[in-house]
Structures are given as structure tokens and as C-alpha cells.
Design a protein around this motif. Structure first.
Motif, PDB file in Angstrom:
ATOM      1  N   THR A  13      -1.189   0.728  13.987  1.00  0.00           N
ATOM      2  CA  THR A  13       0.026   0.285  14.651  1.00  0.00           C
ATOM      3  C   THR A  13      -0.181  -1.116  15.207  1.00  0.00           C
ATOM      4  OG1 THR A  13       0.573   2.546  15.257  1.00  0.00           O
ATOM      5  CG2 THR A  13       1.674   0.811  16.475  1.00  0.00           C
ATOM      6  N   THR A  14       0.807  -1.965  14.990  1.00  0.00           N
ATOM      7  CA  THR A  14       0.814  -3.311  15.537  1.00  0.00           C
ATOM      8  C   THR A  14       2.042  -3.442  16.411  1.00  0.00           C
ATOM      9  OG1 THR A  14      -0.200  -4.114  13.500  1.00  0.00           O
ATOM     10  CG2 THR A  14       0.755  -5.760  14.950  1.00  0.00           C
ATOM     11  N   ARG A  15       1.874  -4.044  17.584  1.00  0.00           N
ATOM     12  CA  ARG A  15       3.000  -4.182  18.499  1.00  0.00           C
ATOM     13  C   ARG A  15       3.361  -5.647  18.662  1.00  0.00           C
ATOM     14  NH1 ARG A  15       2.437  -1.124  23.912  1.00  0.00           N
ATOM     15  NH2 ARG A  15       1.018  -2.844  24.278  1.00  0.00           N
ATOM     16  N   TYR A  16       4.686  -5.900  18.708  1.00  0.00           N
ATOM     17  CA  TYR A  16       5.208  -7.240  18.909  1.00  0.00           C
ATOM     18  C   TYR A  16       6.126  -7.223  20.116  1.00  0.00           C
ATOM     19  CZ  TYR A  16       3.779  -7.777  14.052  1.00  0.00           C
ATOM     20  OH  TYR A  16       3.066  -7.791  12.894  1.00  0.00           O
ATOM     21  N   ARG A  18       5.260  -9.342   7.546  1.00  0.00           N
ATOM     22  CA  ARG A  18       5.601  -8.583   6.345  1.00  0.00           C
ATOM     23  C   ARG A  18       4.411  -7.879   5.711  1.00  0.00           C
ATOM     24  NH1 ARG A  18       9.607 -12.237   2.699  1.00  0.00           N
ATOM     25  NH2 ARG A  18      11.119 -12.748   4.299  1.00  0.00           N
ATOM     26  N   PHE A  19       3.225  -8.009   6.300  1.00  0.00           N
ATOM     27  CA  PHE A  19       2.075  -7.310   5.738  1.00  0.00           C
ATOM     28  C   PHE A  19       1.230  -6.713   6.851  1.00  0.00           C
ATOM     29  CE2 PHE A  19       0.488 -11.579   6.427  1.00  0.00           C
ATOM     30  CZ  PHE A  19      -0.798 -11.386   6.888  1.00  0.00           C
ATOM     31  N   CYS A  20       0.485  -5.675   6.503  1.00  0.00           N
ATOM     32  CA  CYS A  20      -0.402  -5.022   7.458  1.00  0.00           C
ATOM     33  C   CYS A  20      -1.667  -5.866   7.586  1.00  0.00           C
ATOM     34  CB  CYS A  20      -0.746  -3.617   6.971  1.00  0.00           C
ATOM     35  SG  CYS A  20      -1.918  -2.762   8.040  1.00  0.00           S
ATOM     36  N   TYR A  77       1.802  -4.926   1.582  1.00  0.00           N
ATOM     37  CA  TYR A  77       3.123  -5.492   1.804  1.00  0.00           C
ATOM     38  C   TYR A  77       3.981  -4.409   2.444  1.00  0.00           C
ATOM     39  CZ  TYR A  77       7.486  -7.930   0.965  1.00  0.00           C
ATOM     40  OH  TYR A  77       8.684  -8.565   1.136  1.00  0.00           O
ATOM     41  N   LEU A  78       4.641  -4.718   3.554  1.00  0.00           N
ATOM     42  CA  LEU A  78       5.376  -3.709   4.311  1.00  0.00           C
ATOM     43  C   LEU A  78       6.879  -3.837   4.104  1.00  0.00           C
ATOM     44  CD1 LEU A  78       3.429  -3.853   7.685  1.00  0.00           C
ATOM     45  CD2 LEU A  78       3.185  -2.189   5.850  1.00  0.00           C
ATOM     46  N   GLY A  86       1.786  -1.727  -5.929  1.00  0.00           N
ATOM     47  CA  GLY A  86       0.416  -2.228  -6.058  1.00  0.00           C
ATOM     48  C   GLY A  86       0.375  -3.719  -6.333  1.00  0.00           C
ATOM     49  N   TYR A  87       1.319  -4.204  -7.124  1.00  0.00           N
ATOM     50  CA  TYR A  87       1.392  -5.635  -7.393  1.00  0.00           C
ATOM     51  C   TYR A  87       1.735  -6.401  -6.116  1.00  0.00           C
ATOM     52  CZ  TYR A  87       1.233  -5.046 -12.491  1.00  0.00           C
ATOM     53  OH  TYR A  87       0.859  -4.764 -13.773  1.00  0.00           O
ATOM     54  N   SER A  88       2.634  -5.839  -5.315  1.00  0.00           N
ATOM     55  CA  SER A  88       3.000  -6.489  -4.057  1.00  0.00           C
ATOM     56  C   SER A  88       1.787  -6.626  -3.151  1.00  0.00           C
ATOM     57  CB  SER A  88       4.083  -5.698  -3.336  1.00  0.00           C
ATOM     58  OG  SER A  88       5.273  -5.723  -4.059  1.00  0.00           O
ATOM     59  N   ASP A  89       0.988  -5.569  -3.081  1.00  0.00           N
ATOM     60  CA  ASP A  89      -0.219  -5.619  -2.258  1.00  0.00           C
ATOM     61  C   ASP A  89      -1.188  -6.679  -2.780  1.00  0.00           C
ATOM     62  OD1 ASP A  89       0.949  -3.518  -0.929  1.00  0.00           O
ATOM     63  OD2 ASP A  89      -0.282  -1.990  -1.900  1.00  0.00           O
TER      64      ASP A  89
END
Length: 104
Positions: free
Chosen positions: A95-98, A61-63, A69-70, A34-37
Motif C-alpha cells: 500500500t502506498t499513501r498520498y 501509475r506504477f507500483c 502498471y496500475l 505483462g507487456y505493460s509491466d
């Protein structure tokens, strides 16, 4: 309406704070996600307020949908398929595509 000018020294300071927040998010993730988010949300808020782009290394590194934080394997699924990397956030199921360049 005239835009307020900020001193030119604010942008490097904002980039530095964003980097610190992401490093702290990485350190504390396993103790309290939760802190990371929250750190990611603060970094995004700083970047939007100061109009500074988040660096490429931090951007993945994040959504982008729920600002979590992922970490691969913990709250993120990674799949590689036909030159694309599909990253799925297990919190919001988006979903995110790269694109991935193939090396010869």
C-alpha cells in the motif's frame, strides 16, 4: 573516479521515451498486462540510467515495489480516508499513501 558526462541532449530524449513507454503501457494493458509491466520496467531503467525523474503524472501509475502498471479496478484498489489516498497494488499487496488537499 570521475563521472562520465553525457551530452545535454540526452535528458529530453529520455523524458520523451519514458512518456512513449507509459502511453504504450496504457494502450496495451487490457490485451496483455505483462507487456505493460515490461514497458514500466524499461521506463524506470531509462530514468535511473540517465538520472531523470519520472514525471508526477506517471509516477502514480506504477507500483514502486513490484514495478507493475496500475489500473484502478483491474489490479489496483483505491481508498480515500481522512485526507489520504491509499493505493493498494493487488499484485504484491503493498500500500502506498498520498496526501490529498481538501478544497473549501
Amino acid at each position: 573516479m570521475k563521472d562520465k558526462k553525457r551530452p545535454p541532449s540526452v535528458k529530453p530524449l529520455a523524458r520523451e521515451r519514458i512518456a512513449v513507454l507509459f502511453s504504450e503501457a496504457e494502450k496495451i494493458f487490457h490485451e496483455n498486462p505483462g507487456y505493460s509491466d515490461r514497458y514500466v520496467a524499461l521506463a524506470r531503467k531509462i530514468s535511473m540510467k540517465e538520472r531523470v525523474r519520472i514525471d508526477h503524472e506517471y509516477r502514480r501509475r506504477f507500483c514502486h515495489h513490484c514495478s507493475r502498471y496500475l489500473v484502478p479496478g483491474a489490479n489496483m484498489r483505491v481508498r480515500v480516508h481522512h485526507g489520504w489516498v491509499a493505493v493498494t497494488c493487488l499484485g504484491c499487496k503493498k500500500t502506498t499513501r498520498y496526501r490529498v488537499e481538501r478544497t473549501p
